[in-house]
Design a protein around this motif. Structure first.
Motif, PDB file in Angstrom:
ATOM      1  N   ARG A 190      32.754  51.014  34.518  1.00 11.04           N
ATOM      2  CA  ARG A 190      31.685  51.577  33.866  1.00 11.04           C
ATOM      3  C   ARG A 190      30.085  50.624  34.039  1.00 11.04           C
ATOM      4  O   ARG A 190      28.754  51.078  34.351  1.00 11.04           O
ATOM      5  CB  ARG A 190      30.906  52.073  32.093  1.00 11.04           C
ATOM      6  CG  ARG A 190      31.884  53.383  31.410  1.00 11.04           C
ATOM      7  CD  ARG A 190      31.958  53.837  30.107  1.00 11.04           C
ATOM      8  NE  ARG A 190      31.983  52.183  29.183  1.00 11.04           N
ATOM      9  CZ  ARG A 190      33.123  52.565  28.624  1.00 11.04           C
ATOM     10  NH1 ARG A 190      34.125  52.749  29.600  1.00 11.04           N
ATOM     11  NH2 ARG A 190      33.256  51.188  28.160  1.00 11.04           N
ATOM     12  N   GLN A 191      30.357  49.495  33.974  1.00  9.82           N
ATOM     13  CA  GLN A 191      29.207  48.529  34.404  1.00  9.82           C
ATOM     14  C   GLN A 191      29.514  48.021  36.408  1.00  9.82           C
ATOM     15  O   GLN A 191      28.555  47.194  36.475  1.00  9.82           O
ATOM     16  CB  GLN A 191      29.729  47.703  33.632  1.00  9.82           C
ATOM     17  CG  GLN A 191      29.354  47.306  32.567  1.00  9.82           C
ATOM     18  CD  GLN A 191      27.590  47.931  32.412  1.00  9.82           C
ATOM     19  OE1 GLN A 191      26.773  47.695  33.070  1.00  9.82           O
ATOM     20  NE2 GLN A 191      27.531  48.844  31.285  1.00  9.82           N
ATOM     21  N   THR A 225      36.602  42.872  37.887  1.00  8.85           N
ATOM     22  CA  THR A 225      37.061  41.640  37.132  1.00  8.85           C
ATOM     23  C   THR A 225      38.184  41.114  38.264  1.00  8.85           C
ATOM     24  O   THR A 225      38.853  41.234  38.826  1.00  8.85           O
ATOM     25  CB  THR A 225      37.643  41.589  35.591  1.00  8.85           C
ATOM     26  OG1 THR A 225      37.092  42.665  35.212  1.00  8.85           O
ATOM     27  CG2 THR A 225      38.268  40.944  35.586  1.00  8.85           C
ATOM     28  N   CYS A 226      38.006  38.836  38.539  1.00  3.55           N
ATOM     29  CA  CYS A 226      39.174  38.784  39.184  1.00  3.55           C
ATOM     30  C   CYS A 226      39.749  37.763  37.758  1.00  3.55           C
ATOM     31  O   CYS A 226      41.105  37.188  38.513  1.00  3.55           O
ATOM     32  CB  CYS A 226      37.963  37.600  39.959  1.00  3.55           C
ATOM     33  SG  CYS A 226      36.664  38.586  41.272  1.00  3.55           S
ATOM     34  N   GLN A 227      39.521  37.116  37.287  1.00  2.00           N
ATOM     35  CA  GLN A 227      40.138  36.789  35.741  1.00  2.00           C
ATOM     36  C   GLN A 227      39.439  36.895  34.779  1.00  2.00           C
ATOM     37  O   GLN A 227      38.765  36.904  34.488  1.00  2.00           O
ATOM     38  CB  GLN A 227      40.243  35.071  36.849  1.00  2.00           C
ATOM     39  CG  GLN A 227      41.081  34.597  35.843  1.00  2.00           C
ATOM     40  CD  GLN A 227      40.435  33.997  34.870  1.00  2.00           C
ATOM     41  OE1 GLN A 227      39.253  33.632  34.726  1.00  2.00           O
ATOM     42  NE2 GLN A 227      41.211  33.444  33.865  1.00  2.00           N
ATOM     43  N   LEU A 245      40.639  49.633  27.754  1.00  2.00           N
ATOM     44  CA  LEU A 245      39.070  49.863  27.119  1.00  2.00           C
ATOM     45  C   LEU A 245      38.485  48.956  27.461  1.00  2.00           C
ATOM     46  O   LEU A 245      37.156  48.391  28.682  1.00  2.00           O
ATOM     47  CB  LEU A 245      39.177  49.117  25.068  1.00  2.00           C
ATOM     48  CG  LEU A 245      38.142  48.644  24.642  1.00  2.00           C
ATOM     49  CD1 LEU A 245      36.834  50.108  24.415  1.00  2.00           C
ATOM     50  CD2 LEU A 245      38.071  48.012  23.824  1.00  2.00           C
ATOM     51  N   LEU A 246      38.844  47.193  27.812  1.00  2.00           N
ATOM     52  CA  LEU A 246      38.417  46.295  28.707  1.00  2.00           C
ATOM     53  C   LEU A 246      38.816  46.869  30.092  1.00  2.00           C
ATOM     54  O   LEU A 246      37.027  46.309  30.603  1.00  2.00           O
ATOM     55  CB  LEU A 246      38.540  45.006  28.987  1.00  2.00           C
ATOM     56  CG  LEU A 246      39.053  43.750  27.293  1.00  2.00           C
ATOM     57  CD1 LEU A 246      39.796  43.137  27.636  1.00  2.00           C
ATOM     58  CD2 LEU A 246      37.821  44.128  26.718  1.00  2.00           C
ATOM     59  N   GLN A 266      51.079  37.495  23.040  1.00  2.00           N
ATOM     60  CA  GLN A 266      50.637  38.768  22.812  1.00  2.00           C
ATOM     61  C   GLN A 266      50.237  40.052  23.903  1.00  2.00           C
ATOM     62  O   GLN A 266      49.873  39.040  24.863  1.00  2.00           O
ATOM     63  CB  GLN A 266      49.781  39.116  21.801  1.00  2.00           C
ATOM     64  CG  GLN A 266      50.358  38.715  20.534  1.00  2.00           C
ATOM     65  CD  GLN A 266      51.367  39.193  19.796  1.00  2.00           C
ATOM     66  OE1 GLN A 266      52.079  40.288  19.437  1.00  2.00           O
ATOM     67  NE2 GLN A 266      52.669  38.473  19.574  1.00  2.00           N
ATOM     68  N   SER A 267      50.092  40.921  24.180  1.00  2.00           N
ATOM     69  CA  SER A 267      49.491  41.628  24.906  1.00  2.00           C
ATOM     70  C   SER A 267      49.629  43.695  25.012  1.00  2.00           C
ATOM     71  O   SER A 267      50.499  43.338  23.393  1.00  2.00           O
ATOM     72  CB  SER A 267      50.190  42.533  26.448  1.00  2.00           C
ATOM     73  OG  SER A 267      51.590  42.708  26.746  1.00  2.00           O
ATOM     74  N   SER A 268      48.293  44.418  25.111  1.00  2.00           N
ATOM     75  CA  SER A 268      48.088  45.070  24.697  1.00  2.00           C
ATOM     76  C   SER A 268      47.499  46.482  25.380  1.00  2.00           C
ATOM     77  O   SER A 268      46.382  45.832  26.283  1.00  2.00           O
ATOM     78  CB  SER A 268      46.829  44.984  23.529  1.00  2.00           C
ATOM     79  OG  SER A 268      46.779  46.565  22.577  1.00  2.00           O
TER      80      SER A 268
END
Length: 158
Positions: free
Chosen positions: A130-131, A135-137, A123-124, A115-117
């Motif tokens: 914010r941090q 993300t690399c993976q 959100l992620l 699935q995908s969203s």
């Protein structure tokens, strides 16, 4: 959506993979195609050593580096997904579109639904931004029971 006719989805997936590779100028060699066909043989995760066993013929074993090179190619072109928790691989349902897959893994029958969203990805991405995190993976795997197995699972008395 679960596959309703695997005799159709596997050949369709292989033809789709051929088209994706052609469009990208990548070669789906005989060994890469054979590995992909074995991964699409069902909707369960397939481990590298299962591929070696299935594709090796008596007197002509396939060496692990050959399988791992094919897997690296298939991953790089988005034709398969790695199931981190199982150290295995499953075919990608839509390799022509960049996406973050969410894998729903049935712990009873082994079936995996992709699935995908966009909402979850946003959100992620927002959390990472914010941090100040790049993300690399990313791997999202949900383990549980599919609809079919829920009916056959023993009921707990909690």
């Amino acid at each position: 959506m679960p596959c309703s006719n695997h005799t159709q989805c596997a050949p369709t997936a292989l033809a789709h993979a051929e088209a994706v590779c052609l469009a990208r100028g990548a070669r789906l060699t005989a060994i890469r195609r054979a590995v992909l066909a074995e991964i699409w043989a069902d909707h369960e995760a397939t481990k590298a050593y299962e591929l070696i066993s299935r594709l090796s013929r008596e007197g002509n074993p396939i060496k692990p580096p050959t399988i791992y090179r094919a897997l690296d190619f298939l991953l790089a072109h988005g034709l398969i997904h790695r199931i981190e928790s199982l150290n295995a691989f499953v075919g990608c349902s839509h390799p022509d579109a960049p996406h973050q897959a969410i894998m729903l893994i049935c712990d009873q029958c082994g079936i995996i639904h992709e699935q995908s969203s966009e909402d979850l990805n946003a959100l992620l991405g927002g959390i990472a931004h914010r941090q100040q995190f790049t993300t690399c993976q990313q791997s999202i795997e949900l383990h549980g029971l599919c609809f079919d197995c829920q009916g056959s699972a023993p009921q707990s008395s909690v």
